[in-house]
Design a protein around this motif. Sequence first.
Motif, PDB file in Angstrom:
ATOM      1  N   PRO A   1       0.663 -19.726  10.886  1.00 38.74           N
ATOM      2  CA  PRO A   1       1.856 -19.341  11.665  1.00 38.74           C
ATOM      3  C   PRO A   1       1.804 -19.758  13.124  1.00 38.74           C
ATOM      4  CG  PRO A   1       1.134 -17.530  10.260  1.00 38.74           C
ATOM      5  CD  PRO A   1       0.066 -18.580  10.191  1.00 38.74           C
ATOM      6  N   SER A   2       0.614 -19.985  13.679  1.00 37.47           N
ATOM      7  CA  SER A   2       0.515 -20.376  15.082  1.00 37.47           C
ATOM      8  C   SER A   2       0.620 -21.882  15.294  1.00 37.47           C
ATOM      9  CB  SER A   2      -0.808 -19.881  15.673  1.00 37.47           C
ATOM     10  OG  SER A   2      -1.915 -20.499  15.040  1.00 37.47           O
ATOM     11  N   ALA A   3       0.714 -22.667  14.220  1.00 40.98           N
ATOM     12  CA  ALA A   3       0.829 -24.118  14.379  1.00 40.98           C
ATOM     13  C   ALA A   3       2.145 -24.524  15.035  1.00 40.98           C
ATOM     14  CB  ALA A   3       0.680 -24.809  13.026  1.00 40.98           C
ATOM     15  N   ALA A   4       3.170 -23.675  14.923  1.00 43.07           N
ATOM     16  CA  ALA A   4       4.466 -24.001  15.522  1.00 43.07           C
ATOM     17  C   ALA A   4       4.427 -23.976  17.041  1.00 43.07           C
ATOM     18  CB  ALA A   4       5.533 -23.033  15.019  1.00 43.07           C
ATOM     19  N   PHE A   5       3.390 -23.419  17.654  1.00 40.47           N
ATOM     20  CA  PHE A   5       3.297 -23.370  19.107  1.00 40.47           C
ATOM     21  C   PHE A   5       3.060 -24.744  19.717  1.00 40.47           C
ATOM     22  CE2 PHE A   5       1.720 -18.795  18.553  1.00 40.47           C
ATOM     23  CZ  PHE A   5       3.016 -18.312  18.654  1.00 40.47           C
ATOM     24  N   ASN A   6       2.844 -25.765  18.894  1.00 38.66           N
ATOM     25  CA  ASN A   6       2.670 -27.124  19.410  1.00 38.66           C
ATOM     26  C   ASN A   6       3.998 -27.817  19.679  1.00 38.66           C
ATOM     27  OD1 ASN A   6      -0.208 -27.312  19.444  1.00 38.66           O
ATOM     28  ND2 ASN A   6      -0.196 -27.469  17.222  1.00 38.66           N
ATOM     29  N   ALA A   7       5.094 -27.063  19.655  1.00 43.11           N
ATOM     30  CA  ALA A   7       6.396 -27.639  19.994  1.00 43.11           C
ATOM     31  C   ALA A   7       6.462 -27.953  21.483  1.00 43.11           C
ATOM     32  CB  ALA A   7       7.514 -26.672  19.601  1.00 43.11           C
ATOM     33  N   ARG A   8       7.330 -28.896  21.822  1.00 43.26           N
ATOM     34  CA  ARG A   8       7.495 -29.275  23.232  1.00 43.26           C
ATOM     35  C   ARG A   8       8.095 -28.109  24.002  1.00 43.26           C
ATOM     36  NH1 ARG A   8       7.721 -34.065  26.030  1.00 43.26           N
ATOM     37  NH2 ARG A   8       7.443 -35.220  24.091  1.00 43.26           N
ATOM     38  N   ALA A   9       7.473 -27.752  25.111  1.00 49.32           N
ATOM     39  CA  ALA A   9       7.893 -26.578  25.880  1.00 49.32           C
ATOM     40  C   ALA A   9       8.797 -26.913  27.050  1.00 49.32           C
ATOM     41  CB  ALA A   9       6.664 -25.823  26.396  1.00 49.32           C
ATOM     42  N   ALA A  10       9.060 -28.180  27.320  1.00 51.02           N
ATOM     43  CA  ALA A  10       9.868 -28.567  28.472  1.00 51.02           C
ATOM     44  C   ALA A  10      10.558 -29.887  28.167  1.00 51.02           C
ATOM     45  CB  ALA A  10       8.999 -28.687  29.728  1.00 51.02           C
ATOM     46  N   PRO A  11      11.661 -30.170  28.852  1.00 48.04           N
ATOM     47  CA  PRO A  11      12.303 -31.478  28.695  1.00 48.04           C
ATOM     48  C   PRO A  11      11.355 -32.602  29.113  1.00 48.04           C
ATOM     49  CG  PRO A  11      13.763 -29.935  29.808  1.00 48.04           C
ATOM     50  CD  PRO A  11      12.415 -29.283  29.739  1.00 48.04           C
ATOM     51  N   PRO A  12      11.520 -33.788  28.544  1.00 50.76           N
ATOM     52  CA  PRO A  12      10.582 -34.882  28.869  1.00 50.76           C
ATOM     53  C   PRO A  12      10.610 -35.285  30.334  1.00 50.76           C
ATOM     54  CG  PRO A  12      11.859 -35.363  26.877  1.00 50.76           C
ATOM     55  CD  PRO A  12      12.477 -34.152  27.499  1.00 50.76           C
ATOM     56  N   GLN A  13      11.752 -35.116  31.007  1.00 51.57           N
ATOM     57  CA  GLN A  13      11.859 -35.577  32.394  1.00 51.57           C
ATOM     58  C   GLN A  13      11.405 -34.544  33.407  1.00 51.57           C
ATOM     59  OE1 GLN A  13      14.318 -35.050  30.311  1.00 51.57           O
ATOM     60  NE2 GLN A  13      15.829 -33.668  31.221  1.00 51.57           N
ATOM     61  N   GLU A  14      10.970 -33.363  32.971  1.00 53.00           N
ATOM     62  CA  GLU A  14      10.587 -32.321  33.917  1.00 53.00           C
ATOM     63  C   GLU A  14       9.250 -32.656  34.570  1.00 53.00           C
ATOM     64  OE1 GLU A  14      11.352 -28.237  32.837  1.00 53.00           O
ATOM     65  OE2 GLU A  14       9.359 -27.679  33.529  1.00 53.00           O
ATOM     66  N   ALA A  15       9.208 -32.551  35.887  1.00 52.73           N
ATOM     67  CA  ALA A  15       7.985 -32.826  36.646  1.00 52.73           C
ATOM     68  C   ALA A  15       7.270 -31.506  36.929  1.00 52.73           C
ATOM     69  CB  ALA A  15       8.324 -33.530  37.959  1.00 52.73           C
ATOM     70  N   VAL A  16       5.955 -31.522  36.811  1.00 51.24           N
ATOM     71  CA  VAL A  16       5.139 -30.326  37.002  1.00 51.24           C
ATOM     72  C   VAL A  16       4.537 -30.361  38.400  1.00 51.24           C
ATOM     73  CG1 VAL A  16       3.174 -29.002  36.171  1.00 51.24           C
ATOM     74  CG2 VAL A  16       4.643 -30.214  34.538  1.00 51.24           C
ATOM     75  N   HIS A  17       4.801 -29.310  39.182  1.00 51.42           N
ATOM     76  CA  HIS A  17       4.295 -29.236  40.553  1.00 51.42           C
ATOM     77  C   HIS A  17       3.252 -28.135  40.722  1.00 51.42           C
ATOM     78  CE1 HIS A  17       7.494 -31.995  41.765  1.00 51.42           C
ATOM     79  NE2 HIS A  17       8.346 -31.224  41.123  1.00 51.42           N
ATOM     80  N   HIS A  18       3.164 -27.199  39.768  1.00 50.89           N
ATOM     81  CA  HIS A  18       2.237 -26.089  39.902  1.00 50.89           C
ATOM     82  C   HIS A  18       0.852 -26.472  39.383  1.00 50.89           C
ATOM     83  CE1 HIS A  18       6.148 -24.020  40.069  1.00 50.89           C
ATOM     84  NE2 HIS A  18       5.519 -23.113  40.800  1.00 50.89           N
ATOM     85  N   GLN A  19      -0.149 -25.921  40.032  1.00 50.61           N
ATOM     86  CA  GLN A  19      -1.527 -26.127  39.609  1.00 50.61           C
ATOM     87  C   GLN A  19      -2.201 -24.764  39.432  1.00 50.61           C
ATOM     88  OE1 GLN A  19      -3.467 -28.680  42.437  1.00 50.61           O
ATOM     89  NE2 GLN A  19      -2.211 -30.468  41.922  1.00 50.61           N
ATOM     90  N   LEU A  20      -3.226 -24.753  38.587  1.00 49.21           N
ATOM     91  CA  LEU A  20      -3.927 -23.514  38.289  1.00 49.21           C
ATOM     92  C   LEU A  20      -5.423 -23.696  38.545  1.00 49.21           C
ATOM     93  CD1 LEU A  20      -1.494 -23.896  35.977  1.00 49.21           C
ATOM     94  CD2 LEU A  20      -2.314 -21.647  35.333  1.00 49.21           C
ATOM     95  N   PRO A  21      -5.836 -23.869  39.783  1.00 47.54           N
ATOM     96  CA  PRO A  21      -7.258 -24.126  40.020  1.00 47.54           C
ATOM     97  C   PRO A  21      -8.138 -22.904  39.804  1.00 47.54           C
ATOM     98  CG  PRO A  21      -6.097 -23.909  42.097  1.00 47.54           C
ATOM     99  CD  PRO A  21      -5.053 -23.843  41.030  1.00 47.54           C
ATOM    100  N   ALA A  22      -7.579 -21.694  39.947  1.00 45.72           N
ATOM    101  CA  ALA A  22      -8.392 -20.476  39.870  1.00 45.72           C
ATOM    102  C   ALA A  22      -8.076 -19.665  38.615  1.00 45.72           C
ATOM    103  CB  ALA A  22      -8.158 -19.616  41.106  1.00 45.72           C
ATOM    104  N   CYS A  23      -7.759 -20.344  37.525  1.00 48.83           N
ATOM    105  CA  CYS A  23      -7.387 -19.631  36.302  1.00 48.83           C
ATOM    106  C   CYS A  23      -8.575 -19.370  35.395  1.00 48.83           C
ATOM    107  CB  CYS A  23      -6.313 -20.399  35.543  1.00 48.83           C
ATOM    108  SG  CYS A  23      -6.870 -21.977  34.882  1.00 48.83           S
TER     109      CYS A  23
END
Length: 566
Positions: free
Chosen positions: A509-531
């Motif tokens: 049931p968790s295999a469906a989580f591999n779906a695309r979570a954002a549009p292809p053109q969306e740019a990512v600006h956030h970083q998680l260095p302390a996660c």
Amino acid sequence: MAASAELASSPGFKKPPALLRLKRKRPGRRSDPAATAEAAAAAAAPAPRGPSAAARRRNPFSCLDNAPQRAAAAPQPSAAAPAGGESSAVPFWQFLESDSEEKPLRKAEPAERSETLALSKDLHSPLAVPKVPSSPSQEFPADWSIKTRILFMSSQPFTWAEHLKAQEEAQGFAQHCRAAETTLPRSVQEPRLCTELRCAFQQSLVYWLHPALPWLPLFPRIGANRRMAGRACPWAQDEALQQVLMSDWSVSFTSLYNLLRARLCPYFYVCSAQFSVLFRAAGLAGSDVPTAAIAPTTRGLREAMRSEGIEFSLPFLEESRSRKQKNSEESLETETADSLGGSSSVGDAGEPAPSDDDDDDDDGSFSWLEEMGVQDKVKKPDTISIQLRKEKDEVQVDHRPESLVLVRGSHTFTLLNFLISCRSLVAVAGPQAGLPPTLLSPVAFRGGTMQTLKARSLSGRARVQGGFEDVFSLEVLGPILPHALHALTLVLGPAQRGAFRALLSPHEPSAAFNARAAPPQEAVHHQLPACGLHPKTLDQLSQCPTLGKSSMRLLEMKDYAYTWKA
């Protein structure tokens, strides 16, 4: 004489052969010698055909084809009816037996079984090169499904992963809590003597869980009623205890979400008996905003989310609709071009194709019934039936991977409040009644309990060309989160000299989580260095998912390059 006659007329059994006989009941009294002689003569003679055959009981196994060779000369009645019109005395179960041409198929079962065993041996052999669609790469794609078991195999032993010292185990826990990064060389010559390697291995096995009930298997929760049956559940009939458990769970859930929004927790899972939820921080899976994926879902759950004002999308369903629309447009253009080429089909080219709007008009408008004057005689469908017909695509995907729901941005906070007050989140009957959902996280949170995956090393011998060769394996059990898989590969690469193979068992049931979570053109600006994750693991999880509804089943490293198969 009578015994030999019985052997000639009644065949033996296959299991056990010639040991059990169905004794024929003799007519008449045993004391009458004339009757005994007549019975022996009747047993030696072939069975008569006609109505008189029903007066004496026949051996039901006399017509089976499992008779020994010595009874092959015994007369057998014909299956076909005689020309005179007499009915055949052959029992009806003879016609249920398969013909002689079909019997070799049964004998071929051992061959098929041997092929299956050979295939399984090839699959488990670390020297066999898997036929995978991917090309060698320095990194493998992120897999957001939860694994229940991973079997690593290599030609090098895994003895370095067992019997950790108390100091190494404590150092591994400390490195996890402090999010310490361990840098290992490309190849470790003596893994068993490398303390840094063994501590990093212990660090990669840690995860956090809530609630913590040692006598209950808290993952997976979907379809776990049989495994939980018979276990002690003191809260099942105690509503006050259920409220305490749910209140404590709400505090832990809120704590995890606050860590997620502060980008101190990269992701976490909420696993209930009906569905699972994956919360991801901004910057992961190619999304610039926090996301939450729910799978599997039902129409009732989606309607409840809509009523609470939660905006969501169905990625798999929308992708299927866009693909169908694109195919229909291409086919329409092809038909139009073909019709313009011939004069006979010019009239057909102007006919518009049916659309969904036409269906909606037919469903919602019944003015034509009033024009005909039969509006009172025809039963019109109710509003619910019309809505179900319009949403038939969504209803058909219930409880399937295609029913995955994706929530983005600030609506994830609304989803948090919705899940806390959602009644379907906790089962009301069965072994899981009153038990809050399971929270799984890679980092510590309020109310969480530190847990470790179970790992054990095995050894054996596998058949190769020219003989046998030693095969070593490492089995890892438990809820294996996405970061743990990547962390294990970072440790096994140097320890196994850049060559190992992994068989993955995902929670379906968790295999469906591999779906695309954002549009292809969306740019990512956030970083998680302390996660709390390794920088390489964080880079992998930041990429857009590419596996779709599937998950990785096979992962192989050869010469420090990965190949995989989904």
